[in-house]
Design a protein around this motif. Structure first.
Motif, PDB file in Angstrom:
ATOM      1  N   ALA A 109       0.705  -1.245   0.156  1.00  0.00           N
ATOM      2  CA  ALA A 109      -0.031   0.026  -0.044  1.00  0.00           C
ATOM      3  C   ALA A 109       0.769   1.209  -0.125  1.00  0.00           C
ATOM      4  CB  ALA A 109      -0.938   0.185   1.163  1.00  0.00           C
ATOM      5  N   ARG A 110       0.443   2.188  -0.825  1.00  0.00           N
ATOM      6  CA  ARG A 110       0.972   3.534  -0.825  1.00  0.00           C
ATOM      7  C   ARG A 110      -0.200   4.604  -0.408  1.00  0.00           C
ATOM      8  NH1 ARG A 110      -0.078   5.446  -5.453  1.00  0.00           N
ATOM      9  NH2 ARG A 110      -0.673   3.867  -7.095  1.00  0.00           N
ATOM     10  N   LYS A 111       0.142   5.912  -0.228  1.00  0.00           N
ATOM     11  CA  LYS A 111      -0.647   7.087  -0.395  1.00  0.00           C
ATOM     12  C   LYS A 111      -1.281   7.264  -1.695  1.00  0.00           C
ATOM     13  CE  LYS A 111       0.803   9.721   3.514  1.00  0.00           C
ATOM     14  NZ  LYS A 111       0.964  11.204   3.923  1.00  0.00           N
ATOM     15  N   ASP A 112      -2.484   7.433  -1.652  1.00  0.00           N
ATOM     16  CA  ASP A 112      -3.154   7.872  -2.940  1.00  0.00           C
ATOM     17  C   ASP A 112      -2.565   9.147  -3.626  1.00  0.00           C
ATOM     18  OD1 ASP A 112      -4.830   7.485  -5.296  1.00  0.00           O
ATOM     19  OD2 ASP A 112      -6.674   7.709  -4.039  1.00  0.00           O
ATOM     20  N   ILE A 113      -2.733   9.046  -4.827  1.00  0.00           N
ATOM     21  CA  ILE A 113      -2.192  10.297  -5.694  1.00  0.00           C
ATOM     22  C   ILE A 113      -2.738  11.807  -5.040  1.00  0.00           C
ATOM     23  CG2 ILE A 113      -3.826  10.441  -7.408  1.00  0.00           C
ATOM     24  CD1 ILE A 113      -1.596  11.196  -9.406  1.00  0.00           C
ATOM     25  N   ASP A 114      -4.077  11.799  -4.491  1.00  0.00           N
ATOM     26  CA  ASP A 114      -4.482  12.976  -4.022  1.00  0.00           C
ATOM     27  C   ASP A 114      -4.055  13.051  -2.573  1.00  0.00           C
ATOM     28  OD1 ASP A 114      -5.787  10.921  -2.676  1.00  0.00           O
ATOM     29  OD2 ASP A 114      -7.746  11.388  -3.322  1.00  0.00           O
ATOM     30  N   GLY A 115      -3.334  12.118  -1.885  1.00  0.00           N
ATOM     31  CA  GLY A 115      -2.639  12.208  -0.601  1.00  0.00           C
ATOM     32  C   GLY A 115      -3.804  11.782   0.506  1.00  0.00           C
ATOM     33  N   TYR A 116      -4.734  11.531   0.123  1.00  0.00           N
ATOM     34  CA  TYR A 116      -5.974  11.031   1.087  1.00  0.00           C
ATOM     35  C   TYR A 116      -6.102   9.248   0.933  1.00  0.00           C
ATOM     36  CZ  TYR A 116      -7.174  15.664   1.650  1.00  0.00           C
ATOM     37  OH  TYR A 116      -7.077  17.245   1.756  1.00  0.00           O
ATOM     38  N   GLY A 117      -5.822   8.587   2.221  1.00  0.00           N
ATOM     39  CA  GLY A 117      -6.359   7.272   2.124  1.00  0.00           C
ATOM     40  C   GLY A 117      -4.974   6.488   1.386  1.00  0.00           C
ATOM     41  N   ILE A 518      17.607  -0.703   2.034  1.00  0.00           N
ATOM     42  CA  ILE A 518      16.591   0.320   1.685  1.00  0.00           C
ATOM     43  C   ILE A 518      15.836   0.726   3.044  1.00  0.00           C
ATOM     44  CG2 ILE A 518      15.822  -0.698  -0.668  1.00  0.00           C
ATOM     45  CD1 ILE A 518      13.636  -2.182   0.731  1.00  0.00           C
ATOM     46  N   HIS A 519      15.073   1.660   2.905  1.00  0.00           N
ATOM     47  CA  HIS A 519      14.365   2.155   4.203  1.00  0.00           C
ATOM     48  C   HIS A 519      12.987   1.886   4.063  1.00  0.00           C
ATOM     49  CE1 HIS A 519      14.027   4.304   8.139  1.00  0.00           C
ATOM     50  NE2 HIS A 519      13.229   5.353   7.540  1.00  0.00           N
ATOM     51  N   LEU A 520      12.411   1.659   4.960  1.00  0.00           N
ATOM     52  CA  LEU A 520      10.707   1.257   4.824  1.00  0.00           C
ATOM     53  C   LEU A 520      10.317   2.462   5.836  1.00  0.00           C
ATOM     54  CD1 LEU A 520      10.211  -2.383   5.274  1.00  0.00           C
ATOM     55  CD2 LEU A 520      10.181  -1.019   3.401  1.00  0.00           C
ATOM     56  N   GLY A 521       9.548   3.330   5.083  1.00  0.00           N
ATOM     57  CA  GLY A 521       9.029   4.522   5.809  1.00  0.00           C
ATOM     58  C   GLY A 521       7.300   4.476   5.758  1.00  0.00           C
ATOM     59  N   ARG A 522       6.989   5.722   5.798  1.00  0.00           N
ATOM     60  CA  ARG A 522       5.452   5.983   6.024  1.00  0.00           C
ATOM     61  C   ARG A 522       4.676   6.272   4.607  1.00  0.00           C
ATOM     62  NH1 ARG A 522       3.484   6.560  10.746  1.00  0.00           N
ATOM     63  NH2 ARG A 522       1.552   7.653  10.022  1.00  0.00           N
ATOM     64  N   SER A 523       5.486   6.985   3.516  1.00  0.00           N
ATOM     65  CA  SER A 523       4.754   7.250   2.562  1.00  0.00           C
ATOM     66  C   SER A 523       5.794   7.305   1.242  1.00  0.00           C
ATOM     67  CB  SER A 523       4.222   8.781   2.672  1.00  0.00           C
ATOM     68  OG  SER A 523       3.840   9.307   1.479  1.00  0.00           O
ATOM     69  N   PHE A 524       5.204   6.836   0.185  1.00  0.00           N
ATOM     70  CA  PHE A 524       6.094   7.109  -1.089  1.00  0.00           C
ATOM     71  C   PHE A 524       6.386   8.868  -1.722  1.00  0.00           C
ATOM     72  CE2 PHE A 524       4.159   3.014  -2.404  1.00  0.00           C
ATOM     73  CZ  PHE A 524       5.535   2.430  -2.560  1.00  0.00           C
ATOM     74  N   PHE A 525       5.392   9.611  -1.041  1.00  0.00           N
ATOM     75  CA  PHE A 525       5.236  11.001  -1.287  1.00  0.00           C
ATOM     76  C   PHE A 525       6.020  11.782  -0.336  1.00  0.00           C
ATOM     77  CE2 PHE A 525       1.831   8.741  -3.192  1.00  0.00           C
ATOM     78  CZ  PHE A 525       1.957   9.018  -4.598  1.00  0.00           C
TER      79      PHE A 525
END
Length: 525
Positions: A109-117, A518-525
């Motif tokens: 999973a990653r953040k949606d392109i709109d930044g929500y969800g 690699i580093h696993l974090g909270r967001s792609f963006f």
């Protein structure tokens, strides 16, 4: 079938790959992306899809880690995502192959392109006529739907929405929920609808047999009220009565199938008839009132009036019709009340006749069973005669007099239905100008108060301080976003705090056999 989630590699960015693997990943990625762009017709697309499947099979079999790679410069898409998004219906076997190699990739999973969800490949599976793939996943990897990501936002609800839009058949939906019955008890945390209620939305009418089966499997969903307070009976009545108008596109669902759904709810779940929407809202009958020119709507309205004749005194929102003023209800309601009164009289006379016959039978039995039968006395003879007369009279009243009156009333009801049946008249759009004018003075008063408060705040320097604080916050947020740009967000069972601080490394086969960290974090963006 696998009932447990396998241990699999975590996703990585393509920039962390060795040059050799990066080249292979890019080639497969763009081959999928351009499949429909470079092939002008269906035959060439199918031929290209076959060749592409062989390429994927060869490269991924040799390098399974390719199923975990995300393209940093292209929306952080994985191979599975680009195939789901860009090959449409053409590469379903390829999708199956990637899932078999690494079923965990469905849940990256990653953040949606709109930044929500968050978005994940599992939510792309039902798109473009691929709902049967969701059924295939339920057969082989049921643990996917138990993952916390899918529990928060069940992907099978997308399948139900495609079904209501005519892009998935009822057989597939039922087969899925037979394999995964828990899904009927799951709902999206945002719109709070169970699959049963979701099946009533969309442009296509739901299959009544599927709806009835779903309701029987999980009856609690029948009585569930979402945020607005509507029950499934409200929705079914709305669908049956919806008509075209000038300000919105409304699917027409006034069909025997929708009427069958309504009749099922009325007969098996009569409690719904008296349930109002929260805040003084409508009963289900209010949803039908403006379409009483339709024969099917008239039938359901009559059933509702018989079940709850006092409903005409129930008020709803000001934009809903006042039931006593609806011509059809105004004319048919007194006839229904009279018919119900006749039914009560017929039931009472029938019950009294049966009681009389039992009393006569008991009066002829001896008082003491050890003695032989005794001759009835004069009082018993009189009672038997009176009972015979009463039973004869009651039978005549029920079978002839009252039945004739009932048939006459039913003919009058049928006449009302026939006279008021006709073409739809579009509803008038609700005019809110009156409501706005009523609140205008109050709003002006509030605005004046806000202006005075703002002036006082400016004089004290409070607003300028707030702006400065906000700017500082934005700067800090921007720096945090910049520092997290290289991070990959994975929906797994690790706490968010641990995800922020945890680093992992993978040994990747390459020409120099180096280690890619690699580093696993909270967001792609």
């Amino acid at each position: 079938m696998s009932d447990e989630a396998p241990d699999s590699s975590k996703p990585i960015l393509d920039t962390k790959l060795s040059p050799d693997l990066k080249e292979k990943f890019d080639a497969l990625f763009y081959e999928a992306y351009d499949l429909f762009n470079v092939n002008p017709d269906v035959d060439s697309v199918q031929a290209a899809a076959t060749v592409f499947h062989q390429h994927i099979k060869e490269e991924v079999t040799a390098n399974p880690i390719l199923t975990t790679v995300f393209y940093k410069e292209f929306l952080k898409w994985s191979l599975l995502e680009v195939i789901c998004e860009k090959t449409y219906w053409a590469c379903q076997e390829t999708i199956k192959f990637l899932i078999e190699i690494n079923p965990q990739c469905l849940l990256y999973a990653r953040k949606d392109i709109d930044g929500y969800g968050k978005v994940a490949p599992i939510y792309l599976i039902p798109k473009n006529g691929r709902c049967k793939l969701l059924l295939w996943i339920a057969e082989r990897y049921p643990w996917v739907f138990q993952h916390k990501l899918c529990q928060k936002k069940p992907p099978h609800l997308k399948m139900v929405r495609y079904y209501t839009d005519g892009r998935c058949d009822a057989e597939t939906v039922r087969a899925f929920y037979e394999l995964y019955p828990q899904g009927l008890r799951e709902k999206d945390k945002t719109d709070t609808n169970y699959p049963l209620a979701a099946s009533l939305s969309g442009v296509e009418e739901p299959d009544p047999d599927l709806f009835i089966w779903m309701a029987e499997q999980f009856p609690k969903a029948v009585y569930h009220k979402p945020i607005r307070g509507y029950t499934v009976l409200h929705s079914a009545c709305y669908n049956l009565a919806a008509k075209e108008n000038e300000w919105e596109s409304v699917p027409l669902k006034c069909t025997p199938n929708m009427a069958k759904t309504c009749r099922f709810l009325l007969s098996e779940h009569p409690r719904l008839i008296r349930q109002k929407v929260r805040g003084g809202g409508p009963l289900p009958i209010h949803k039908l009132a403006n379409s009483c020119n339709r024969r099917l709507v008239q039938e359901i309205v009559i059933i509702l009036l018989k079940a709850y004749p006092e409903c005409i005194n129930v008020k709803s929102y000001k934009w809903d019709p006042d039931l006593p003023t609806v011509p059809f209800i105004e004319q048919v309601h007194p006839l229904i009340v009279e018919e119900m009164d006749i039914d009560r009289q017929m039931d009472l006379l029938t019950q009294l006749s049966q009681d009389m016959e039992k009393a006569v039978t008991l009066s002829k039995k001896p008082v003491n069973e050890t003695q032989g039968p005794t001759r009835p006395n004069a009082l018993n003879c009189l009672f038997v005669s009176v009972a015979d007369v009463f039973c004869s009279w009651a039978n005549v009243q029920v079978s002839d007099v009252l039945q004739a009156r009932k048939e006459c009333i039913q003919e009058k009801i049928a006449d009302v239905c026939r006279i008021l049946e006709g073409e739809d008249v579009p509803d008038e759009e609700w005019d809110e100008d009156a409501d706005e004018s009523e609140d205008e003075d109050a709003d002006d008063g509030e605005d004046e108060g806000e202006e005075l408060a703002a002036e006082g705040a400016n004089e004290d320097g409070l607003l300028s301080d707030g702006v400065e604080d906000e700017d500082d916050w934005d700067e800090d947020s921007a720096s945090e976003s910049e520092s997290e740009e290289e991070e990959v967000d994975v929906s797994d069972d690790i706490d968010d705090e641990e995800e922020n601080n945890e680093s992992r490394s993978f040994g990747l086969p390459s020409e120099d056999r180096g280690l890619v960290v690699i580093h696993l974090g909270r967001s792609f963006f």
